[in-house]
Design an enzyme around this catalytic site. Structure first.
Site, mmCIF file in Angstrom:
data_model
loop_
_atom_site.group_PDB
_atom_site.id
_atom_site.type_symbol
_atom_site.label_atom_id
_atom_site.label_comp_id
_atom_site.label_asym_id
_atom_site.label_seq_id
_atom_site.Cartn_x
_atom_site.Cartn_y
_atom_site.Cartn_z
ATOM 1 C CB CYS A 1 -0.922 0.012 1.217
ATOM 2 S SG CYS A 1 -1.951 1.503 1.278
ATOM 3 C CB CYS B 1 -1.231 4.819 4.480
ATOM 4 S SG CYS B 1 -0.993 4.869 6.261
ATOM 5 C CB SER B 2 -1.136 0.954 6.709
ATOM 6 O OG SER B 2 -2.084 1.888 7.190
ATOM 7 C CB CYS B 3 -4.967 -0.567 2.139
ATOM 8 S SG CYS B 3 -5.647 1.081 1.889
#
Lengths: 240, 218
Positions: free
Chosen positions: B110, B113-115
């Site tokens: 991702c 960010c952080s999916c």
């Protein structure tokens, strides 16, 4: 351009440190993580019925992300993941008037002086039931709307280069690049909020778009048989 | 060095105090309860973690029809299995699974960010959120995989899946040789979160098996 969103392909970074496989590297990170999850589960856009919480705002990933995107980019990279959450979330509660900055400072000083002096108790169990209910059922962005996708598998598309607004889901390294539609996902999907001129807000089709590494990274692309796929909202694409 | 890059020497103590102060105030104001933080964390420690995805992988390895359904519609296939009713819950409402084969190796990232697919993989480890990983895995996945210990033959195609819309991707790793006699439970114990993200292969005799919450910082 927002540096936070233009990470893909950045040069000169060296090896990945660690890698650190922990989810939380400090115990307090579990506290801020749980507060964020609770806010998402108590967000007023959900069907809360009779949940007796004092929380009276909408809070989704979009709000957390907007905070990160509003940061000075050099601060963004200076702070660890959950440090950014701590700053953004405590700032939100002050800004919305749930707590004052002075209260937070005073309580922080009190904890630093004597952690055991902070006693917490009480609260209606219905609040935690709702938070768990949110985790168990989620908050699906899939919407029931008869919208025909503008693109089909195999279509060539160019990623638009929309000027940055306070929030976007368009990665910087894809702007202006040409790819091919690889998957047209079933249904239409709504983002949590409107991103204004950036274009998200109403339900729309989403796609997986395939890019050749040489298109994305030009002469710096890695040799070998590699393909890059990005999930993108339709509004970010136009026919090539 | 400018002040911008100086860290407070009491950085972690102050972070902890601020987080605890915020929690205490939110309880006082009736936003959350004294049990909210523990309730959420024990849910991720005991219910919504990578042990769920590992069971799905083991099932797919032992049941080709299930595997076909998993690749076609991950949520519907997982709902057939004996799980508590949250496998399409938060951050897993719409999942897609990419299968590693002899000719294709998948990697999920991702870049924004952080999916991450919470119901099957739990919460993302720090390296996945590390800007260095996010930046490098996009452009030089083979070099990054090599650093993680995955040395792929040139003939293997690497597919990088960047999740930034509403779909959460994860990887069905290859079943290792030497596991022919194993049952689903034994197989699931071999599957690591890293393997379901594509930065590791599953080994028949890993140094450690099973889920250890302490290793994830719980």
């Amino acid at each position: 351009m927002k540096l936070q969103h233009a990470l893909g392909g950045l040069e000169g970074l060296g090896p990945i440190q660690g890698p650190e496989t922990k989810v939380f590297v400090q115990p307090w990170e579990k506290t801020i993580f749980a507060i964020h999850v609770a806010m998402m589960g108590l967000s007023k856009h959900l069907d809360l019925k009779d949940v007796p919480t004092a929380f009276d705002d909408e809070w989704t990933w979009a709000d957390l992300r907007k905070g990160a995107e509003a940061m000075n980019p050099f601060d963004y990279f200076r702070y660890r993941y959950y440090e950014k959450w701590l700053g953004g979330i405590s700032g939100f509660f002050v800004q919305q008037g749930y707590i004052t900055a002075e209260e937070l400072e005073e309580k922080t000083r009190q904890y630093l002086a004597d952690p055991a002096s902070i006693k917490t108790e009480g609260g209606d169990p219905k609040i935690d039931e709702q938070v768990l209910h949110y985790l168990e059922t989620g908050d699906s962005p899939l919407r029931d709307a008869a919208i025909t996708p503008a693109f089909a598998v195999g279509d060539k598309v160019v990623v638009r280069d929309i000027p940055p607004t306070d929030h976007t889901r368009l990665p910087g390294h894809l702007r202006g690049k040409t790819g091919v539609i690889d998957v047209v996902y079933d249904g239409v999907y709504q983002y949590f909020c409107s991103t204004g001129p950036d274009g998200l807000g109403e339900p729309m089709p989403i796609y997986s778009v395939k890019f050749e590494p040489s298109e994305l990274w030009e002469e710096l692309h890695e040799d070998g048989n590699t393909a890059f796929f990005a999930d993108l909202f339709e509004v970010y694409l136009e026919a090539a | 060095m400018s002040d911008r890059f100086a860290y407070d020497p009491d950085r972690e103590a102050k972070n902890e105090a601020r987080a605890k102060a915020l929690e205490a105030l939110l309880i006082e104001k009736g936003v959350i309860t004294a049990k909210t933080v523990d309730t959420v964390n024990s849910f991720f420690q005991n219910e919504m973690g990578p042990f769920n995805g590992a069971k799905v992988v083991a099932k797919a390895w032992t049941d080709p029809q299930f595997k076909a359904r998993l690749l076609a519609d991950a949520n519907a296939a997982i709902e057939e299995l004996d799980f508590p009713p949250f496998m399409s819950g938060a951050e897993g409402e719409h999942m897609k699974v990419a299968e590693n084969t002899d000719t294709v190796h998948n990697l999920i990232i991702c870049t924004l960010c952080s999916c991450y697919p919470w119901p099957t993989l739990g919460l993302p480890p720090y390296w996945y959120k590390d800007p260095t990983f996010r930046a490098r895995a996009a452009r030089e996945p083979r070099a990054v995989l090599k650093e993680f210990g995955v040395d792929l033959d040139d003939s293997v195609e690497v597919k990088v899946w960047d999740s930034s819309a509403q779909i959460r991707w994860w990887v069905l790793p290859k079943r290792p040789d030497g596991t022919e006699g194993m049952g689903e439970e034994e197989l699931a114990a071999l599957v690591t979160p890293e393997a379901m993200m594509g930065v590791a292969v599953v080994e028949a005799n890993p140094p450690r098996t099973g889920y250890d919450p302490a290793a994830q910082g719980f």
